[in-house]
Design a protein around this motif. Structure first.
Motif, PDB file in Angstrom:
ATOM      1  N   UNK A  28       0.830  -1.197   0.000  1.00 43.31           N
ATOM      2  CA  UNK A  28       0.000   0.000   0.000  1.00 43.31           C
ATOM      3  C   UNK A  28       0.877   1.264   0.000  1.00 43.31           C
ATOM      4  N   UNK A  29       0.619   2.218  -0.903  1.00 39.53           N
ATOM      5  CA  UNK A  29       1.383   3.475  -0.902  1.00 39.53           C
ATOM      6  C   UNK A  29       1.338   4.207   0.440  1.00 39.53           C
ATOM      7  N   UNK A  30       0.258   4.014   1.195  1.00 41.07           N
ATOM      8  CA  UNK A  30       0.106   4.670   2.499  1.00 41.07           C
ATOM      9  C   UNK A  30       1.305   4.398   3.398  1.00 41.07           C
ATOM     10  N   UNK A  31       1.833   3.190   3.344  1.00 36.62           N
ATOM     11  CA  UNK A  31       2.946   2.810   4.221  1.00 36.62           C
ATOM     12  C   UNK A  31       4.294   2.940   3.528  1.00 36.62           C
ATOM     13  N   UNK A  76      -8.104   9.863  -8.383  1.00 35.94           N
ATOM     14  CA  UNK A  76      -8.832  11.019  -7.858  1.00 35.94           C
ATOM     15  C   UNK A  76      -8.786  11.020  -6.334  1.00 35.94           C
ATOM     16  N   UNK A  77      -8.415  12.133  -5.734  1.00 33.68           N
ATOM     17  CA  UNK A  77      -8.244  12.201  -4.286  1.00 33.68           C
ATOM     18  C   UNK A  77      -9.549  12.023  -3.520  1.00 33.68           C
ATOM     19  N   UNK A  90      -3.037  11.276  -4.477  1.00 31.53           N
ATOM     20  CA  UNK A  90      -2.458  10.943  -5.776  1.00 31.53           C
ATOM     21  C   UNK A  90      -1.060  11.537  -5.908  1.00 31.53           C
ATOM     22  N   UNK A  91      -0.886  12.759  -5.447  1.00 28.79           N
ATOM     23  CA  UNK A  91       0.400  13.437  -5.578  1.00 28.79           C
ATOM     24  C   UNK A  91       1.513  12.696  -4.833  1.00 28.79           C
ATOM     25  N   UNK A  92       1.179  12.121  -3.669  1.00 29.35           N
ATOM     26  CA  UNK A  92       2.174  11.358  -2.903  1.00 29.35           C
ATOM     27  C   UNK A  92       2.558  10.084  -3.642  1.00 29.35           C
ATOM     28  N   UNK A  93       1.575   9.451  -4.263  1.00 28.00           N
ATOM     29  CA  UNK A  93       1.843   8.254  -5.057  1.00 28.00           C
ATOM     30  C   UNK A  93       2.779   8.577  -6.211  1.00 28.00           C
ATOM     31  N   UNK A  94       2.494   9.658  -6.921  1.00 27.62           N
ATOM     32  CA  UNK A  94       3.333  10.056  -8.059  1.00 27.62           C
ATOM     33  C   UNK A  94       4.753  10.368  -7.598  1.00 27.62           C
ATOM     34  N   UNK A  95       4.879  11.021  -6.454  1.00 25.55           N
ATOM     35  CA  UNK A  95       6.218  11.330  -5.922  1.00 25.55           C
ATOM     36  C   UNK A  95       7.010  10.057  -5.658  1.00 25.55           C
TER      37      UNK A  95
END
Length: 429
Positions: free
Chosen positions: A225-228, A257-258, A270-275
């Motif tokens: 999961x991107x969250x972690x 979509x956020x 979404x922006x954190x995932x892209x980073x």
């Protein structure tokens, strides 16, 4: 002698369960056979995308072999049990938490005493006997459960909260698999990204220890999961740089979509995932990115779906898994309003599929004329072999060669498709 056939569906953790079931039964002097010869068929089901596929497979097996005894194993939801008993009243059940009791279940079933062992628990699935589906691939479950509360997920209801297995035990298991001839080690869990959060460690630390094991093998990590992952991205990138790591990252975004991500309770933007994707590609340019999208989540508008299309155009993942939203009972999303129609979900799935097929073909063009070392890890159709390079790209070899599973060879890419590369082998190393 009693013959038993085990067939598994779903994720790599489910296939690991199936291998362990076979290993435990084999140690108890049962014969593992093919389906036609089996006295008992064990169907190790997956219900993450709904009960329909599992029910269809169970019905199909029962209709094909009406006199054979059937045991249902795996991710068994409360809701699917009465549906199965409508046409199989005497079936036995054993959940993913209880596979160590499989011998008892089989013996009771043979004596016409169907039983159910469905209690939830924290069972360590390390260093257990197993019969591997592929002799050169060792699947190691590093944890069960997760710390997430995704609003659509039924898997959490089945597997519960996170229970990580210790680094020491996992390392011991990997050492044994390498000793047994495994050339690929798959580390798997419901969510690999939160591994170790309950025992004061994390996935990056585990990878360092596993990669320090002596022997010739490569490591593949399952979904996270991107969250972690965002909490220790730098450490993880450094771990991925080890030569024993497949440069392959499965990081499901689920929506572009956020607002939808917030409704899904995913815990990132979404922006954190892209980073994160940008950071990995900057440090490891040839990394293969795999992600997932759910289309038709309740309330998803055409504009919000367009955000998902735009995200895929932006990040250009090499692998894209597309799912149509299925409401799962006892999840928050089950009661959400503004359901998206089946036709809309079907259309959105087609749009994403079409987009990704075009992108994947373009991405694969960069591999044309590439030369390098690959590992033979599977036999394909028509005497072909499927190999993997360090980026875990599937490279199909159609030459008639005396290569075996686990062999390494040099290959030159001679053709491409959206889903795989085609290579030729000059010689075996």
């Amino acid at each position: 002698m009693t013959n038993i056939f085990v067939k598994s569906f779903g994720c790599s953790a489910s296939f690991s369960d199936g291998e362990i079931i076979q290993g435990l039964l084999n140690n108890a002097d049962f014969d593992i056979s093919d389906e036609a010869l089996a006295d008992i068929i064990i169907i190790n089901i997956c219900t993450v995308k709904g009960d329909h596929a599992a029910l269809r497979e169970i019905k199909k097996t029962h209709e094909l072999y009406p006199k054979k005894k059937i045991i249902i194993a795996g991710c068994i939801t409360d809701e699917i049990i009465p549906k199965i008993r409508e046409f199989l009243p005497d079936v036995s059940f054993i959940s993913t938490h209880n596979i160590k009791e499989i011998v008892q279940i089989v013996e009771e079933t043979l004596n016409d005493n169907p039983v159910s062992i469905l209690a939830k628990g924290k069972v360590e699935k390390i260093l257990l006997p197993r019969i591997k589906k592929n002799p050169v691939i060792g699947i190691v479950q590093i944890a069960i459960g997760c710390v997430n509360k995704c609003s659509y997920c039924s898997t959490k209801l089945i597997k519960g909260n996170l229970c990580s297995f210790t680094v020491e035990r996992i390392v011991e298991d990997v050492k044994q698999l390498v000793k047994d001839g495994c050339k690929e080690i798959w580390l798997t869990a419901q969510d690999n990204s939160c591994y170790g959060f309950d025992i004061n460690t994390n996935l990056a630390n585990l990878l360092k220890e596993v990669c320090n094991i002596e022997g010739e093998f490569l490591v593949r990590i399952g979904m996270g999961n991107p969250k972690h992952f965002k909490t220790f991205t730098k450490e993880l990138i450094q771990a991925f740089k080890h030569p024993k790591m497949f440069k392959f990252l499965h990081i499901p975004v689920q929506s572009g979509n956020n607002e939808i991500l917030k409704a899904m309770n995913r815990g990132y933007k979404v922006e954190e995932f892209v980073d994160m994707i940008d950071a990995f590609r900057k440090e490891i340019p040839d990394i293969t990115i795999s992600t997932d999208i759910i289309v038709g989540f309740p309330g998803e508008s055409d504009e919000q779906f367009q955000d998902s299309l735009n995200l895929i155009k932006k990040i250009k993942p090499e692998v894209l898994n597309i799912s149509r939203f299925v409401p799962r009972e006892r999840t928050k999303a089950f009661d959400m309003e503004n359901k998206v129609s089946s036709n809309a979900k079907k259309d959105r799935s087609k749009q994403l599929t079409s987009l990704h097929e075009w992108l994947a073909l373009e991405l694969n063009r960069k591999w044309k004329k590439w030369e390098g070392e690959v590992l033979v890890d599977e036999f394909g159709s028509e005497n072909s072999m499927i190999t993997r390079n360090s980026s875990y790209k599937p490279i199909v070899i159609k030459q008639n060669l005396n290569l075996r599973l686990g062999d390494k060879t040099k290959v030159k890419i001679t053709g491409i498709s959206a889903n795989y590369l085609i290579g030729e082998v000059p010689k075996i190393i």
